[in-house]
Scaffold this active site. Structure first.
Site, short mmCIF file in Angstrom:
data_model
loop_
_atom_site.label_atom_id
_atom_site.label_comp_id
_atom_site.label_asym_id
_atom_site.label_seq_id
_atom_site.Cartn_x
_atom_site.Cartn_y
_atom_site.Cartn_z
N ASP A 35 44.72 17.54 23.79
CA ASP A 35 44.16 17.21 25.11
C ASP A 35 42.79 16.56 24.92
O ASP A 35 41.98 16.97 24.09
CB ASP A 35 44.03 18.49 25.96
N ASN A 92 51.20 23.00 34.95
CA ASN A 92 50.74 22.75 36.31
C ASN A 92 51.73 21.80 36.99
O ASN A 92 52.13 20.80 36.39
CB ASN A 92 49.34 22.13 36.28
N GLN A 99 48.56 19.57 39.52
CA GLN A 99 48.99 18.67 38.44
C GLN A 99 48.30 17.33 38.61
O GLN A 99 48.39 16.71 39.66
CB GLN A 99 50.52 18.50 38.49
N HIS A 105 54.15 17.96 31.27
CA HIS A 105 53.44 18.33 30.05
C HIS A 105 53.23 19.83 30.05
O HIS A 105 52.91 20.43 31.07
CB HIS A 105 52.11 17.60 29.93
N LEU A 106 53.41 20.41 28.88
CA LEU A 106 53.14 21.83 28.68
C LEU A 106 51.82 21.95 27.93
O LEU A 106 51.69 21.42 26.82
CB LEU A 106 54.28 22.47 27.89
N HIS A 107 50.84 22.59 28.56
CA HIS A 107 49.58 22.89 27.87
C HIS A 107 49.82 24.08 26.95
O HIS A 107 50.31 25.12 27.40
CB HIS A 107 48.49 23.30 28.86
#
Ligand code: 5GP
Length: 119
Positions: A35, A92, A99, A105-107
């Site tokens: 990120d 999110n 979002q 997307h997966l954090h």
């Protein structure tokens, strides 16, 4: 539910190579990268290569191969990033989930104790 996908979103542009990223892992169906504004010592985003705008879109319409490839990438990110002590995964989603980027997307957050899930 119908899902609208905007092909000009920033992660679509990363997938097309129009914007650089710091890749952690990549396979046929997923890309994982750091990120740009990390919220923890480890903050990696895992995204599918297909055009899915959210987790529920991906879960409803991605093929079994795409879903397996995505989860394989999650496993590799956890292994590569040294997350045996634990981590948090966050997706999110749309307005209520705040979002910002409309590509699923997966954090993956870790590297320290993360506190309670919600304030
Ligand atoms: P969201 O709020 O949509 O769940 O999270 C979007 C995330 O994407 C944020 O954590 C933000 O820092 C990250 N992000 C936004 N633009 C870029 C970019 O161009 N490159 C990278 N690596 N991350 C980005």
């Amino acid at each position: 539910m119908t899902y609208a996908y905007d092909p000009q979103n920033i992660f679509a542009r990363i997938l097309r190579g129009e914007i650089p990223n710091r890749t952690v892992f990549e396979n046929a169906h997923a890309l994982a990268f750091h990120d740009i504004n990390p919220q923890a010592p480890v903050h990696v985003l895992v995204i599918p290569k297909g055009a899915y705008m959210s987790l529920d879109h991906f879960a409803a319409e991605a093929s079994a191969e795409e879903q397996a490839g995505f989860m394989a990438a999650v496993a590799e990110v956890c292994r590569i990033s040294g997350l045996a002590p634990g981590f948090r995964a966050i997706a999110n989603t749309r307005e209520d989930g705040l979002q910002e980027v409309p590509h699923f997307h997966l954090h993956i957050l870790g590297g320290r104790s993360l506190g309670r899930m919600l304030p």
